[in-house]
Scaffold this active site. Structure first.
Site, PDB file in Angstrom:
ATOM      1  N   ASN A 187     -12.390  18.401  30.233  1.00 49.82           N
ATOM      2  CA  ASN A 187     -12.074  17.776  29.060  1.00 49.82           C
ATOM      3  C   ASN A 187     -12.250  16.250  29.021  1.00 49.82           C
ATOM      4  OD1 ASN A 187     -10.732  17.413  26.290  1.00 49.82           O
ATOM      5  ND2 ASN A 187      -9.622  16.033  27.586  1.00 49.82           N
TER       6      ASN A 187
ATOM      7  N   TYR B 232     -24.168   9.081  24.291  1.00 47.34           N
ATOM      8  CA  TYR B 232     -23.161  10.082  24.361  1.00 47.34           C
ATOM      9  C   TYR B 232     -23.692  11.506  23.939  1.00 47.34           C
ATOM     10  CZ  TYR B 232     -18.842  12.235  22.642  1.00 47.34           C
ATOM     11  OH  TYR B 232     -17.749  13.272  22.597  1.00 47.34           O
TER      12      TYR B 232
ATOM     13  N   LYS C 242     -23.417  14.978  26.308  1.00 47.21           N
ATOM     14  CA  LYS C 242     -22.910  16.146  25.835  1.00 47.21           C
ATOM     15  C   LYS C 242     -23.625  17.265  25.779  1.00 47.21           C
ATOM     16  CE  LYS C 242     -18.538  14.693  25.395  1.00 47.21           C
ATOM     17  NZ  LYS C 242     -17.554  15.226  26.375  1.00 47.21           N
TER      18      LYS C 242
ATOM     19  N   THR D 285      -7.745  11.918  16.497  1.00 44.10           N
ATOM     20  CA  THR D 285      -7.081  11.485  17.530  1.00 44.10           C
ATOM     21  C   THR D 285      -7.145  10.026  17.966  1.00 44.10           C
ATOM     22  OG1 THR D 285      -9.113  11.463  19.166  1.00 44.10           O
ATOM     23  CG2 THR D 285      -8.140  13.700  18.797  1.00 44.10           C
TER      24      THR D 285
END
Length: 270
Positions: free
Chosen positions: A91, A157, A161, A194
């Site tokens: 994670n 990014y 991913k 988050t």
């Protein structure tokens, strides 16, 4: 259902906050012995203390996922403590935006790649042998909606991913071809509420806009469901992939994004 991962040993990287914390807490609630790792040596022990307060089993190990020697130590400690590893949740990750790719430094590109991609590679390289000794298990790699489609200010990014997505599929095929009983899948969150949103300046570093992004407002505009997701929403998906309920699922992508990847749903007037 209660105890969906009872008796299993789970490793969760980046478990000191946000999605990782929610995953660690839910897996522990459902009966797993959880090993939480993170570079944050202040928040990590607090997460584990909270899990233990509820009468569940967890331990914190400080870890920089880019350090290969530390990976050998962490997995060695898991084997020494538990003798097995059933669930790996890779994670740990970071997000670095830029108004244009020409504004992104090579140092930032390499740092993001080291954590988001090298860290996942190392997690599998060192955890897989112990999982094979166990006789099966589940590897869950945290990708992103940005790993399925492009994002103008998140090219670096998205590259990491997207790499995680295909790495998961390739390891799934390796494990299937070996018949080792290990399933491998990726999870693709969309806009999730988050603490990370408070750390990302809107518009990228070169835009001059330094106000934190309001993820709820962004989600209202961007998602068909019209709201941001919660860390627990992602944790529930991880729980499914970690449990025997997903015993016929491997090489798949679990998209949890409020419908963003599916398409556009214009709001109808009430």
């Amino acid at each position: 259902m209660v105890g969906q991962v009872a008796g299993k040993v789970a490793l969760v990287t980046g478990g000191a906050s946000g999605i990782g914390q929610a995953i660690a807490e839910l897996l522990a609630e459902e009966g797993a012995s959880v090993v939480v790792t993170d570079v944050d040596e202040l928040k990590g022990p607090d997460v584990v203390a909270g899990i233990r307060k509820g009468g569940r089993e967890a331990v914190f190990l400080p870890q920089d996922v880019t350090s290969e020697p530390r990976w050998a130590e962490v997995v060695g400690e898991i084997e020494g403590r538990h003798g097995r590893l059933d669930v790996l949740v890779s994670n740990a990750g970071i997000g670095i935006g830029a108004a244009s790719i020409v504004d992104m430094s090579l140092a930032d590109w390499r740092r993001q790649t080291a954590i988001n991609l090298d860290g996942v590679f190392l997690s599998v390289k060192y955890s897989l042998p112990l999982m094979r000794k166990t006789g099966g298990g589940s590897i869950i790699m945290m990708s992103s909606l940005a790993g399925l489609r492009g994002a103008a200010t998140l090219a670096g990014y998205s590259a990491t991913k997207g790499g995680v997505r295909l790495f998961a599929k390739s390891i799934a095929m390796e494990c299937a071809s070996m018949g080792d009983g290990i399933r491998v899948n990726s999870v693709h969150p969309g806009i999730i509420d988050t603490p990370i949103w408070g750390k990302i300046p809107s518009g990228g570093a070169a835009s001059g806009q330094n106000a934190p992004i309001d993820c709820e407002t962004l989600a209202q505009l961007a998602t068909p469901l019209g709201r941001a997701g919660r860390a627990r929403d992602i944790a529930q998906g991880v729980l499914y992939l970690a449990s025997d309920a997903s015993s016929y699922v491997t090489g798949s992508e679990l998209v949890i994004d409020g419908g963003m990847f599916a398409g556009v749903a214009p709001r109808r007037p009430s």
